[in-house]
Design a protein around this motif. Structure first.
Motif, mmCIF file in Angstrom:
data_model
loop_
_atom_site.group_PDB
_atom_site.id
_atom_site.type_symbol
_atom_site.label_atom_id
_atom_site.label_comp_id
_atom_site.label_asym_id
_atom_site.label_seq_id
_atom_site.Cartn_x
_atom_site.Cartn_y
_atom_site.Cartn_z
ATOM 1 N N TRP A 1 -8.827 4.289 -1.764
ATOM 2 C CA TRP A 1 -8.082 5.431 -2.290
ATOM 3 C C TRP A 1 -8.644 6.676 -1.628
ATOM 4 C CZ3 TRP A 1 -6.900 6.345 -8.174
ATOM 5 C CH2 TRP A 1 -5.977 7.388 -8.302
ATOM 6 N N LEU A 2 -7.913 7.185 -0.662
ATOM 7 C CA LEU A 2 -8.320 8.366 0.094
ATOM 8 C C LEU A 2 -7.369 9.522 -0.206
ATOM 9 C CD1 LEU A 2 -8.841 6.659 3.574
ATOM 10 C CD2 LEU A 2 -10.598 7.230 1.894
ATOM 11 N N GLY A 3 -7.894 10.745 -0.140
ATOM 12 C CA GLY A 3 -7.059 11.929 -0.316
ATOM 13 C C GLY A 3 -6.997 12.419 -1.741
ATOM 14 N N THR A 4 -8.143 12.469 -2.396
ATOM 15 C CA THR A 4 -8.183 12.881 -3.800
ATOM 16 C C THR A 4 -8.760 14.283 -4.009
ATOM 17 O OG1 THR A 4 -10.341 11.836 -4.117
ATOM 18 C CG2 THR A 4 -8.393 10.490 -4.584
ATOM 19 N N SER A 5 -9.096 14.951 -2.910
ATOM 20 C CA SER A 5 -9.671 16.301 -3.003
ATOM 21 C C SER A 5 -8.807 17.301 -2.243
ATOM 22 C CB SER A 5 -11.083 16.325 -2.405
ATOM 23 O OG SER A 5 -11.926 15.465 -3.123
ATOM 24 N N ASP A 6 -8.949 18.559 -2.589
ATOM 25 C CA ASP A 6 -8.183 19.625 -1.953
ATOM 26 C C ASP A 6 -8.417 19.638 -0.446
ATOM 27 O OD1 ASP A 6 -6.471 21.918 -1.989
ATOM 28 O OD2 ASP A 6 -8.242 23.206 -1.820
ATOM 29 N N ALA B 1 -10.445 8.140 8.662
ATOM 30 C CA ALA B 1 -11.218 7.857 7.444
ATOM 31 C C ALA B 1 -11.009 6.419 6.990
ATOM 32 C CB ALA B 1 -10.819 8.830 6.341
ATOM 33 N N ALA B 2 -9.787 5.935 7.058
ATOM 34 C CA ALA B 2 -9.501 4.552 6.669
ATOM 35 C C ALA B 2 -10.229 3.584 7.604
ATOM 36 C CB ALA B 2 -7.993 4.291 6.683
ATOM 37 N N ARG B 3 -10.153 3.846 8.889
ATOM 38 C CA ARG B 3 -10.806 2.958 9.865
ATOM 39 C C ARG B 3 -12.316 2.952 9.691
ATOM 40 N NH1 ARG B 3 -8.712 2.708 15.714
ATOM 41 N NH2 ARG B 3 -10.105 0.941 15.509
ATOM 42 N N PHE C 1 -2.620 11.141 1.421
ATOM 43 C CA PHE C 1 -3.415 10.172 0.673
ATOM 44 C C PHE C 1 -3.002 8.758 1.030
ATOM 45 C CE2 PHE C 1 0.274 10.904 -1.970
ATOM 46 C CZ PHE C 1 0.601 9.636 -2.449
ATOM 47 N N LEU C 2 -3.883 7.808 0.708
ATOM 48 C CA LEU C 2 -3.655 6.397 0.981
ATOM 49 C C LEU C 2 -4.265 5.580 -0.145
ATOM 50 C CD1 LEU C 2 -2.657 4.281 3.082
ATOM 51 C CD2 LEU C 2 -4.957 4.376 4.074
ATOM 52 N N ALA D 1 0.850 -1.197 0.000
ATOM 53 C CA ALA D 1 0.000 0.000 0.000
ATOM 54 C C ALA D 1 0.884 1.245 0.000
ATOM 55 C CB ALA D 1 -0.912 -0.009 1.226
ATOM 56 N N ILE D 2 0.318 2.349 -0.448
ATOM 57 C CA ILE D 2 1.061 3.606 -0.581
ATOM 58 C C ILE D 2 0.404 4.685 0.266
ATOM 59 C CG2 ILE D 2 1.805 5.422 -2.187
ATOM 60 C CD1 ILE D 2 3.184 2.749 -2.677
ATOM 61 N N ILE D 3 1.241 5.379 1.040
ATOM 62 C CA ILE D 3 0.810 6.565 1.776
ATOM 63 C C ILE D 3 1.728 7.702 1.349
ATOM 64 C CG2 ILE D 3 2.312 6.198 3.775
ATOM 65 C CD1 ILE D 3 -0.078 7.174 5.523
ATOM 66 N N GLY D 4 1.203 8.910 1.345
ATOM 67 C CA GLY D 4 2.040 10.036 0.951
ATOM 68 C C GLY D 4 1.348 11.363 1.161
ATOM 69 N N TYR D 5 2.015 12.401 0.682
ATOM 70 C CA TYR D 5 1.477 13.761 0.759
ATOM 71 C C TYR D 5 1.492 14.351 -0.643
ATOM 72 C CZ TYR D 5 0.567 18.525 2.137
ATOM 73 O OH TYR D 5 -0.007 19.761 2.257
ATOM 74 N N ASP D 6 0.353 14.937 -1.039
ATOM 75 C CA ASP D 6 0.194 15.529 -2.362
ATOM 76 C C ASP D 6 0.159 17.049 -2.208
ATOM 77 O OD1 ASP D 6 -0.704 16.491 -4.820
ATOM 78 O OD2 ASP D 6 -1.996 14.767 -5.159
ATOM 79 N N PRO D 7 1.271 17.754 -2.512
ATOM 80 C CA PRO D 7 1.315 19.209 -2.322
ATOM 81 C C PRO D 7 0.242 19.994 -3.078
ATOM 82 C CG PRO D 7 3.519 18.362 -2.645
ATOM 83 C CD PRO D 7 2.564 17.234 -2.937
#
Length: 108
Positions: free
Chosen positions: A45-50, A62-64, A30-31, A18-24
């Motif tokens: 897939w979380l973290g797709t909005s501003d 959110a994942a839980r 995101f996850l 799995a991938i976790i990160g930060y989208d500037p």
């Protein structure tokens, strides 16, 4: 954008890739986890909005709430994510026609 490999679990299965990160540009953590056989669709897939997840805790909650977990994170990943966030937090928010268009799309 940062990307770090972690393990995400859900019930009796796990995704060690799995991938976790930060989208500037989105200013969000995101996850991504559990791709299908084609690799094109993800079960999570979380973290797709501003500014969707401005903290790791918010992303974790959110994942839980969706039946997934990724804690505890390795200490080196926590440190790298904190550095990524701190480095990009000083960036001014995206503005202009493209940013306005993206906000318009997200509002629908």
């Amino acid at each position: 954008m940062s990307r770090y490999t972690i393990t995400v679990t859900s019930n009796d299965r796990s995704d060690p890739d799995a991938i976790i990160g930060y989208d500037p540009p989105l200013r969000s953590f995101f996850l991504q986890a559990f791709p299908d056989e084609s690799g094109d669709d993800l079960a999570l897939w979380l973290g797709t909005s501003d500014r969707e997840y401005e903290t790791i805790d918010a992303l974790h909650m959110a994942a839980r709430s969706r039946g997934f977990d990724f804690m505890p994170l390795p200490k080196d990943v926590v440190a790298q994510l904190a550095d990524d966030f701190a480095r990009d937090a000083a960036r001014p928010p995206r503005d202009g026609p493209l940013a306005a268009f993206l906000r318009h799309l997200q509002s629908k």
